[in-house]
Design a protein around this motif. Structure first.
Motif, PDB file in Angstrom:
ATOM      1  N   LEU A   6      43.258  40.691  21.633  1.00  0.00           N
ATOM      2  CA  LEU A   6      43.312  41.649  22.731  1.00  0.00           C
ATOM      3  C   LEU A   6      42.076  41.500  23.610  1.00  0.00           C
ATOM      4  O   LEU A   6      42.104  41.851  24.782  1.00  0.00           O
ATOM      5  N   LEU A   7      40.977  41.021  23.021  1.00  0.00           N
ATOM      6  CA  LEU A   7      39.723  40.840  23.747  1.00  0.00           C
ATOM      7  C   LEU A   7      39.086  39.541  23.262  1.00  0.00           C
ATOM      8  O   LEU A   7      39.074  39.256  22.068  1.00  0.00           O
ATOM      9  N   ALA A  11      47.332  30.448  28.158  1.00  0.00           N
ATOM     10  CA  ALA A  11      47.386  30.279  29.613  1.00  0.00           C
ATOM     11  C   ALA A  11      46.456  31.285  30.309  1.00  0.00           C
ATOM     12  O   ALA A  11      45.801  30.938  31.296  1.00  0.00           O
ATOM     13  N   ASP A  12      46.374  32.520  29.787  1.00  0.00           N
ATOM     14  CA  ASP A  12      45.461  33.525  30.351  1.00  0.00           C
ATOM     15  C   ASP A  12      44.012  33.059  30.241  1.00  0.00           C
ATOM     16  O   ASP A  12      43.237  33.161  31.198  1.00  0.00           O
ATOM     17  N   VAL A  33      35.809  31.534  30.362  1.00  0.00           N
ATOM     18  CA  VAL A  33      34.622  32.308  30.032  1.00  0.00           C
ATOM     19  C   VAL A  33      33.614  31.332  29.437  1.00  0.00           C
ATOM     20  O   VAL A  33      33.934  30.611  28.502  1.00  0.00           O
ATOM     21  N   GLN A  34      32.398  31.308  29.985  1.00  0.00           N
ATOM     22  CA  GLN A  34      31.357  30.387  29.527  1.00  0.00           C
ATOM     23  C   GLN A  34      30.556  30.989  28.377  1.00  0.00           C
ATOM     24  O   GLN A  34      30.332  32.197  28.336  1.00  0.00           O
ATOM     25  N   VAL A  91      40.029  40.896  28.905  1.00  0.00           N
ATOM     26  CA  VAL A  91      41.074  41.745  28.326  1.00  0.00           C
ATOM     27  C   VAL A  91      42.275  41.680  29.261  1.00  0.00           C
ATOM     28  O   VAL A  91      42.124  41.397  30.448  1.00  0.00           O
ATOM     29  N   LYS A  92      43.434  41.931  28.711  1.00  0.00           N
ATOM     30  CA  LYS A  92      44.653  41.924  29.532  1.00  0.00           C
ATOM     31  C   LYS A  92      45.228  43.339  29.543  1.00  0.00           C
ATOM     32  O   LYS A  92      45.784  43.812  28.556  1.00  0.00           O
ATOM     33  N   VAL A  93      45.023  44.025  30.668  1.00  0.00           N
ATOM     34  CA  VAL A  93      45.499  45.395  30.834  1.00  0.00           C
ATOM     35  C   VAL A  93      46.854  45.308  31.535  1.00  0.00           C
ATOM     36  O   VAL A  93      46.930  44.898  32.693  1.00  0.00           O
ATOM     37  N   GLY A  94      47.901  45.692  30.810  1.00  0.00           N
ATOM     38  CA  GLY A  94      49.248  45.501  31.352  1.00  0.00           C
ATOM     39  C   GLY A  94      49.490  44.011  31.521  1.00  0.00           C
ATOM     40  O   GLY A  94      49.420  43.250  30.563  1.00  0.00           O
ATOM     41  N   ASP A  95      49.711  43.574  32.757  1.00  0.00           N
ATOM     42  CA  ASP A  95      49.928  42.150  33.043  1.00  0.00           C
ATOM     43  C   ASP A  95      48.728  41.495  33.705  1.00  0.00           C
ATOM     44  O   ASP A  95      48.811  40.343  34.127  1.00  0.00           O
TER      45      ASP A  95
END
Length: 190
Positions: free
Chosen positions: A101-102, A77-78, A84-85, A118-122
């Motif tokens: 993570l990335l 879902a993120d 990202v192309q 990247v997902k930092v926290g939420d």
């Protein structure tokens, strides 16, 4: 009183005579402080190794304002909500089907930027690195708002095939000087 003075004089003379007759060693000059420290160090145990400046995967954040750097895995879902192309991509994560993570994508044969997430926290945040997909295969340095992320390849490819994963570290560096290292795999391909 004269007898007392005479007794003290005799005692003093006897003391001087005994000192003159005894074997005396010439005074040795004191060793420089540096030499004494080295001589003492040989007998003492070596000091303990300092702790590494950068912690291993799962370690704590080093430096900065004291708040922790927490990277969470990117869900489907993120990625769908933040497309990202690029023709091909690379991801950093654990072994197996662990979400990354990335995630980064770029076009082959171009010097244009490759973009990633990247997902930092939420919060899902965008990052970029110059050089397209070809640069991604070597790891590299991504930048984004208030952060730099370095992917360093640490070993040979694991397994065979067109794009086997390689051991790597991800070092997240925050603008306030904080950093945290994650250990995992860098996998590139379709």
């Amino acid at each position: 009183m004269a007898a007392r003075h005479l007794a003290l004089s005799a005692a003093f003379a006897a003391l001087l005579g005994a000192a003159a007759c005894s074997e005396q060693k010439p005074a040795e000059p004191a060793a420089p402080a540096e030499t004494r420290a080295v001589a003492g160090a040989e007998a003492a145990a070596p000091p303990p190794e300092p702790a590494p400046a950068v912690p291993a995967s799962g370690g704590e954040t080093v430096g900065g304002d004291g708040s922790q750097i927490t990277l969470n895995t990117l869900s489907a879902a993120d990625v769908e909500a933040n497309p990202v192309q690029g023709e091909l991509g690379c991801s950093f994560g654990g072994a197996g089907a662990t979400p990354p993570l990335l995630l980064a994508k770029g076009d082959v044969g171009t010097k244009d930027a490759a973009f990633g997430l990247v997902k930092v926290g939420d919060y899902v945040e965008r990052i970029a690195q110059p050089g397209g997909f070809n640069a991604l295969t070597k790891g590299g340095t991504f930048s984004g708002q208030g952060k730099t992320i370095v992917i360093a390849l640490t070993g040979p490819a694991i397994g065979g095939g067109e794009s086997p994963p390689r051991p790597a570290t991800l070092t997240y560096q925050r603008a306030d000087g904080a950093s945290r290292v994650y250990t995992g795999l860098w996998t590139c391909g379709p």
